[in-house]
Design a protein around this motif. Structure first.
Motif, mmCIF file in Angstrom:
data_model
loop_
_atom_site.group_PDB
_atom_site.id
_atom_site.type_symbol
_atom_site.label_atom_id
_atom_site.label_comp_id
_atom_site.label_asym_id
_atom_site.label_seq_id
_atom_site.Cartn_x
_atom_site.Cartn_y
_atom_site.Cartn_z
ATOM 1 N N UNK A 78 0.849 -1.186 0.000
ATOM 2 C CA UNK A 78 0.000 0.000 0.000
ATOM 3 C C UNK A 78 0.888 1.240 0.000
ATOM 4 N N UNK A 79 0.313 2.354 -0.429
ATOM 5 C CA UNK A 79 1.059 3.611 -0.496
ATOM 6 C C UNK A 79 0.229 4.712 0.171
ATOM 7 N N UNK A 80 0.882 5.475 1.035
ATOM 8 C CA UNK A 80 0.241 6.623 1.678
ATOM 9 C C UNK A 80 1.030 7.876 1.306
ATOM 10 N N UNK A 81 0.321 8.969 1.081
ATOM 11 C CA UNK A 81 1.005 10.203 0.726
ATOM 12 C C UNK A 81 0.332 11.393 1.398
ATOM 13 N N UNK A 82 1.088 12.456 1.601
ATOM 14 C CA UNK A 82 0.541 13.672 2.184
ATOM 15 C C UNK A 82 -0.310 14.379 1.148
ATOM 16 N N UNK A 83 -1.604 14.505 1.445
ATOM 17 C CA UNK A 83 -2.525 15.175 0.531
ATOM 18 C C UNK A 83 -2.793 16.618 0.939
ATOM 19 N N UNK A 84 -2.328 17.015 2.123
ATOM 20 C CA UNK A 84 -2.528 18.373 2.592
ATOM 21 C C UNK A 84 -2.472 18.390 4.112
ATOM 22 N N UNK A 85 -2.473 19.579 4.696
ATOM 23 C CA UNK A 85 -2.288 20.871 4.016
ATOM 24 C C UNK A 85 -0.838 21.080 3.622
ATOM 25 N N UNK A 86 -0.608 22.067 2.761
ATOM 26 C CA UNK A 86 0.746 22.335 2.308
ATOM 27 C C UNK A 86 0.747 23.173 1.051
ATOM 28 N N UNK A 87 1.900 23.281 0.413
ATOM 29 C CA UNK A 87 2.030 24.017 -0.847
ATOM 30 C C UNK A 87 1.434 23.186 -1.973
ATOM 31 N N UNK A 88 0.560 23.787 -2.771
ATOM 32 C CA UNK A 88 -0.170 23.035 -3.790
ATOM 33 C C UNK A 88 0.767 22.299 -4.746
ATOM 34 N N UNK A 89 1.756 22.999 -5.275
ATOM 35 C CA UNK A 89 2.662 22.364 -6.224
ATOM 36 C C UNK A 89 3.463 21.234 -5.611
ATOM 37 N N UNK A 90 3.915 21.438 -4.380
ATOM 38 C CA UNK A 90 4.682 20.405 -3.691
ATOM 39 C C UNK A 90 3.814 19.180 -3.421
ATOM 40 N N UNK A 91 2.592 19.406 -2.976
ATOM 41 C CA UNK A 91 1.675 18.293 -2.714
ATOM 42 C C UNK A 91 1.387 17.503 -3.992
ATOM 43 N N UNK A 92 1.265 18.207 -5.115
ATOM 44 C CA UNK A 92 0.963 17.533 -6.383
ATOM 45 C C UNK A 92 2.052 16.553 -6.790
ATOM 46 N N UNK A 93 3.296 16.885 -6.461
ATOM 47 C CA UNK A 93 4.397 15.986 -6.812
ATOM 48 C C UNK A 93 4.241 14.651 -6.098
ATOM 49 N N UNK A 94 4.089 14.691 -4.771
ATOM 50 C CA UNK A 94 3.947 13.452 -4.013
ATOM 51 C C UNK A 94 2.694 12.688 -4.375
ATOM 52 N N UNK A 95 1.580 13.411 -4.561
ATOM 53 C CA UNK A 95 0.320 12.755 -4.901
ATOM 54 C C UNK A 95 0.398 12.074 -6.257
ATOM 55 N N UNK A 96 1.011 12.745 -7.233
ATOM 56 C CA UNK A 96 1.118 12.170 -8.575
ATOM 57 C C UNK A 96 1.968 10.903 -8.581
ATOM 58 N N UNK A 97 3.092 10.959 -7.866
ATOM 59 C CA UNK A 97 3.968 9.787 -7.797
ATOM 60 C C UNK A 97 3.269 8.633 -7.086
ATOM 61 N N UNK A 98 2.605 8.925 -5.979
ATOM 62 C CA UNK A 98 1.925 7.881 -5.215
ATOM 63 C C UNK A 98 0.813 7.226 -6.021
ATOM 64 N N UNK A 99 -0.022 8.048 -6.652
ATOM 65 C CA UNK A 99 -1.138 7.487 -7.421
ATOM 66 C C UNK A 99 -0.634 6.706 -8.633
ATOM 67 N N UNK A 100 0.440 7.182 -9.247
ATOM 68 C CA UNK A 100 1.002 6.475 -10.408
ATOM 69 C C UNK A 100 1.573 5.123 -10.001
ATOM 70 N N UNK A 101 2.324 5.103 -8.902
ATOM 71 C CA UNK A 101 2.886 3.843 -8.419
ATOM 72 C C UNK A 101 1.774 2.877 -8.003
ATOM 73 N N UNK A 102 0.747 3.420 -7.354
ATOM 74 C CA UNK A 102 -0.360 2.570 -6.937
ATOM 75 C C UNK A 102 -1.096 1.962 -8.108
ATOM 76 N N UNK A 103 -1.295 2.757 -9.162
ATOM 77 C CA UNK A 103 -1.971 2.259 -10.364
ATOM 78 C C UNK A 103 -1.132 1.193 -11.058
ATOM 79 N N UNK A 104 0.184 1.444 -11.130
ATOM 80 C CA UNK A 104 1.071 0.485 -11.786
ATOM 81 C C UNK A 104 1.155 -0.832 -11.020
#
Length: 347
Positions: A78-104
């Protein structure tokens, strides 16, 4: 079950793997990169630079984490990632990587609240607290008191109405001419000063509630350094007086929260929780009333992937399952009270 945690909410890139199992789980490993040197030239975090650095660092940290733990991505459940609160652009990096790895990989992916990660991080210590307890969250962006009955069962007791404690530390450090990051530098300088030279206010100390305010304290420091009789040789003394004022308020409110909740266990989490003077005063005050204070391990006080992996593991153990289809969702502004049970948001 092995849970990968990814943290990219601001200026630290963190990854970790936490393994659950019968009885106690364990942290298999974590890696962290701080962007302090990157932002130092600007005197504060530059969001665009932070996002770009997360993109550069995250793949390298993941590779190092897997190498040091002798694991492969196929071992991750399983993968957990910080979805917020925080800087929008920074959060998008972690969220994108996590969701991509999870999908793969075809594994569950859970968004985690950054503050919940901090709140639960003391449970990773060798001698952890047990529920229920009062949590004092003190970081650069948040100062809150929560009554914690269990994972996801939180009630807000009090919070800052303006600057958070960590924010006040950083802004005051800038007023004193200290470098970035200001908070830790101010705390180190305060150890050399005489706090009795200046009498600074203790905002909302007698407000009758458990809320905080630190903007007025910052203004009081500004008035001192702007005065005609100000001498730079007094900088350490003013730093000590400022720190003492913040610690006095945090301690008084924490004691009030314990009394209101009818509890004796205090958990302190967030970057300011590493402040030595705060720990010293809280330990003495709470211990003097028959209670105890718990802190995260020193290396887990700042933002890190371990707390995110751990929070995700606890959420999974509680039966939380991320719905489909996968989607990159972030919450730059995300009150912790949104995780509270109905009618328990504010105790």
């Amino acid at each position: 079950m092995k849970v990968l945690g990814i943290e990219t909410s601001c200026d630290e890139t963190g990854v970790a793997i936490y393994e659950t199992g019968e009885g106690a789980g364990r942290l298999l490993g974590h890696c962290l990169h701080s962007q302090v040197d990157l932002h130092a030239a600007y005197g504060g975090v530059v969001p665009e630079l932070a996002s770009r650095d997360h993109i550069r660092r995250l793949p390298l940290l993941l590779e190092r984490l897997l190498r040091t733990t002798a694991l492969r991505m196929t071992d991750i459940d399983a993968i957990a990632y910080t979805a917020g609160p925080g800087l929008a652009g920074a959060l998008l990096v972690g969220a994108s990587v996590a969701e991509s790895l999870g999908l793969a990989r075809g594994v569950p992916v859970l968004p985690v609240h950054h503050l919940e990660g901090h709140l639960l991080s003391p449970l990773l210590a060798a001698d952890p607290p047990v529920f229920p307890f009062v949590a004092l969250l003190v970081s650069g962006g948040h100062t809150q008191l929560m009554r914690v009955r269990g994972v996801g069962d939180y009630a807000l007791l009090g919070e800052s109405v303006d600057d958070a404690a960590g924010e006040a530390f950083d802004k005051t450090a800038k007023l004193l001419g200290l470098g970035y990051p200001g908070g830790p530098q101010l705390a180190r300088l305060a150890e050399q000063g005489d706090a009795s030279r200046f009498r600074l206010p203790r905002p909302m100390l007698h407000s009758g509630d458990l809320d905080f305010s630190f903007s007025g304290l910052k203004t009081a420091v500004l008035n001192v350094v702007s005065g005609a009789d100000w001498q730079p040789a007094w900088t350490a003394d003013l730093a000590a007086a400022f720190q003492e004022a913040v610690v006095d308020v945090l301690c008084a409110k924490a004691l009030g929260a314990l009394k209101k909740a009818g509890l004796k266990t205090l958990v302190v989490a967030g970057g300011v929780g590493a402040n030595r003077r705060l720990r010293e005063v809280l330990d003495a005050a709470v211990g003097g009333r028959g209670g105890r204070v718990y802190y995260p391990e020193p290396e887990l006080c700042t933002d890190n992937g371990a707390m995110i992996a751990f929070a995700g593991a606890l959420r999974l153990a509680a039966g939380e399952v991320r719905g489909t289809p996968p989607a990159v969702r972030i919450h730059p502004r995300w009150p912790l009270t949104e995780l509270c049970p109905p009618r328990a948001a504010r105790a």
